[in-house]
Design an enzyme around this catalytic site. Structure first.
Site, PDB file in Angstrom:
ATOM      1  N   THR A 103      -2.169   9.169   8.507  1.00 37.87           N
ATOM      2  CA  THR A 103      -1.238   8.412   7.677  1.00 37.87           C
ATOM      3  C   THR A 103      -1.928   7.428   6.752  1.00 37.87           C
ATOM      4  OG1 THR A 103       0.610   6.809   7.771  1.00 37.87           O
ATOM      5  CG2 THR A 103      -0.990   6.728   9.542  1.00 37.87           C
ATOM      6  N   TYR A 127       2.017   1.126  14.487  1.00 38.38           N
ATOM      7  CA  TYR A 127       1.995   2.545  14.131  1.00 38.38           C
ATOM      8  C   TYR A 127       0.658   2.918  13.506  1.00 38.38           C
ATOM      9  CZ  TYR A 127       2.931   6.810  11.496  1.00 38.38           C
ATOM     10  OH  TYR A 127       2.861   8.068  10.947  1.00 38.38           O
TER      11      TYR A 127
END
Length: 292
Positions: A103, A127
């Protein structure tokens, strides 16, 4: 050359569904997801790999509830970091290739030019930390791998920004959307098709190990969430939407539990050069997914 045997983890997600569609014609594909496999249980992952005996392992499974990661970091770490590490250990032991999706949230967003693979990660969120830990766990095993860092993934299925904006545009006359965060809206189908192209390149390469590493995989161009929302709604027929205005707001006006990078635009020059392709502009991809 015989068709490769591919084991795909995460078959029901946005990217996983498109991977099933794209990879089925070019491989012997085995696709699994929870509850077939428990991504918090290493033995469950190892058993799935042993049963499939794949040449290629693809991990499209992830804990992607970004805000919930702040309060459920232990679970996020199990799925986003520990599970990929187990997959990588098994891939190394079997001489298989591991494909994994990371990501843009591994970066802190302080740059003002597109991030390249060599830039130092500095995640702002739980995250982002969990995903970075997964990348590092894979690299530590020494397995042959492709780590694709993605940005602002959307598509015609699942839960994503595009579908949310379309739903809200049918319900409300005005939307308020953050305009000071910038990234690259990336269609899940383009991710799957680029993955398939990369796999063909690796299989035909004289030295597949030379291609092993991390790559940025995102649409060309960039925009803000406000710009993305405006483009989505502009493509909706007037008689299909109630919304007539999209107001630009700041991140401070829309507080969330997670601190997000203000600028997470990714440079894909390394991927394009390594695999001989050009990734389309996000506007063109958006038009295609809406039309499809």
């Amino acid at each position: 050359m015989p068709l490769p045997k591919i084991l795909l983890f995460g078959k029901v997600g946005q990217v996983g569904w498109e991977l099933r569609r794209t990879l089925a014609p070019m491989s012997q594909l085995v696709a699994v997801d929870y509850p077939d496999v428990d991504f918090t249980a290493p033995d469950s992952i190892r058993r799935a790999i042993a049963e499939a005996a794949p040449n290629i392992v693809i991990n499209a499974a992830a804990y992607t509830a970004v805000d919930k990661c702040e309060s459920e970091f232990a679970l996020a770490k199990q799925i986003n970091a520990d599970a990929p590490g187990v997959m990588a250990e098994e891939a190394q032991r079997r001489g298989a290739l591991l494909v994994h999706y990371s990501t843009d949230y591994v970066f802190d967003g302080t740059k003002t030019s597109p991030y390249v693979e060599a830039d130092a990660p500095n995640p702002l969120s739980a995250y982002g930390r969990s995903k970075l830990a997964g990348d590092e766990a894979i690299r530590r095993t020494g397995c042959n791998h492709l780590i694709f860092r993605l940005c602002w993934v959307y598509g015609a299925r699942g839960a994503n920004f595009m579908l949310t904006m379309q739903r809200l545009a049918r319900e409300r006359e005005k939307l308020r959307v953050v305009a000071d965060q910038f990234g690259c809206p990336t269609w899940s189908r383009m991710i799957a098709e680029t993955t398939a192209h990369a796999l063909r390149s690796v299989r035909s390469a004289a030295d597949a190990r030379a291609l092993s590493g991390a790559y940025h995989l995102a649409a060309s161009g960039h925009t803000s969430w406000h710009g993305f929302a405006s483009a989505i709604i502009d493509l909706m027929p007037l008689d299909a939407r109630k919304c007539r205005a999209v107001e630009a707001i700041t991140s401070a006006e829309y507080p969330t539990p997670t601190k997000r990078p203000a600028y997470s635009v990714l440079s894909c020059a390394k991927l394009e050069q390594a695999f001989g392709l050009r990734l389309p502009d996000w506007h063109e991809s958006l038009r295609q997914v809406v039309e499809s």
